[in-house]
Design a protein around this motif. Structure first.
Motif, short mmCIF file in Angstrom:
data_model
loop_
_atom_site.label_atom_id
_atom_site.label_comp_id
_atom_site.label_asym_id
_atom_site.label_seq_id
_atom_site.Cartn_x
_atom_site.Cartn_y
_atom_site.Cartn_z
N LEU A 141 0.83 -1.21 0.00
CA LEU A 141 0.00 0.00 0.00
C LEU A 141 0.86 1.26 0.00
O LEU A 141 0.57 2.23 -0.72
N ALA A 142 1.94 1.24 0.79
CA ALA A 142 2.84 2.40 0.84
C ALA A 142 3.49 2.63 -0.52
O ALA A 142 3.60 3.78 -0.98
N ARG A 143 3.93 1.56 -1.18
CA ARG A 143 4.53 1.70 -2.51
C ARG A 143 3.52 2.25 -3.51
O ARG A 143 3.83 3.14 -4.31
N ALA A 144 2.29 1.75 -3.45
CA ALA A 144 1.24 2.23 -4.36
C ALA A 144 0.98 3.72 -4.14
O ALA A 144 0.81 4.48 -5.10
N ARG A 145 0.98 4.15 -2.88
CA ARG A 145 0.78 5.58 -2.59
C ARG A 145 1.94 6.41 -3.13
O ARG A 145 1.73 7.48 -3.69
N ARG A 146 3.18 5.91 -2.92
CA ARG A 146 4.36 6.65 -3.42
C ARG A 146 4.31 6.80 -4.94
O ARG A 146 4.74 7.80 -5.49
#
Length: 198
Positions: A141-146
């Motif tokens: 999820l963090a990678r997708a947000r970045r």
């Protein structure tokens, strides 16, 4: 002819969105119960490993009162993914005189004096597996947000935004560029325009 003692065949999946099914567990669990001389009785539950589990609570009560003489699972982590809770639950079942049978961990039946240790190790492994799954999900999820990816359902455009989209496209702007100006994904713009045309 005396009836066979009953075994509670506990089937559980974590997801309630239809991606998982207890049917994958049913045949193996029933086969193990039958092989040990028990009549299988199914207890089916769907939901998160951390939420309340009324079906499991009912099963534990049935074991306490002697209605079922064994609990059969496809794997010990179906009982609990928390190490202490898994150990405590098995200890309770032992105290009720209720056998615990697992398709994957056959050693749970006759590990002798090392059984408690092995239950603890497998409980710990289930807990670590769950922690790793949560960590991988959070990292994804963090990678997708970045990367600026939209998470969850695409937002619905307001009528004024759809009107602006139409005006920009009518003025010669590409649908992709018009979506950027309005502040949405191109697929969201396309869907909003399609709905408006319907």
């Amino acid at each position: 002819m005396a009836s066979r003692p009953e075994a509670a065949c506990y089937l559980r999946v974590s997801s309630i969105d239809g991606r998982q099914t207890v049917e994958n567990q049913r045949a193996d669990v029933a086969r193990l119960a039958e092989a040990r001389g028990f009549a299988p009785v199914f207890y089916e539950e769907q939901g998160s490993a951390k939420k309340k589990r009324p079906v499991l609570d009912r099963l534990m009560e049935d074991a306490r009162t002697g209605r079922v003489r064994a609990v059969v699972v496809v794997a010990l982590d179906r009982l609990d993914r928390d190490m202490r809770e898994c150990i405590n639950r098995i200890a309770k079942l032992d105290g009720y005189g209720c056998r615990v049978l697992s398709v994957r961990e056959s050693w749970v039946e006759d590990a002798g004096q090392t059984r408690g240790l092995l239950v603890g190790i497998f409980g710990w492994m289930a807990e670590m597996e769950r922690a790793n799954l949560i960590a991988r999900t959070k990292a994804g999820l963090a990678r997708a947000r970045r990367e600026g990816k939209q998470l969850g359902r695409p937002r619905a455009l307001l009528p004024v935004e759809v009107k602006k989209l139409r005006a920009l496209i009518a003025g010669g702007m590409s649908q992709r560029k018009a979506a950027e100006v309005v502040g949405c994904k191109e697929s969201t713009a396309r869907l909003a325009l399609k709905r408006g045309a319907a």
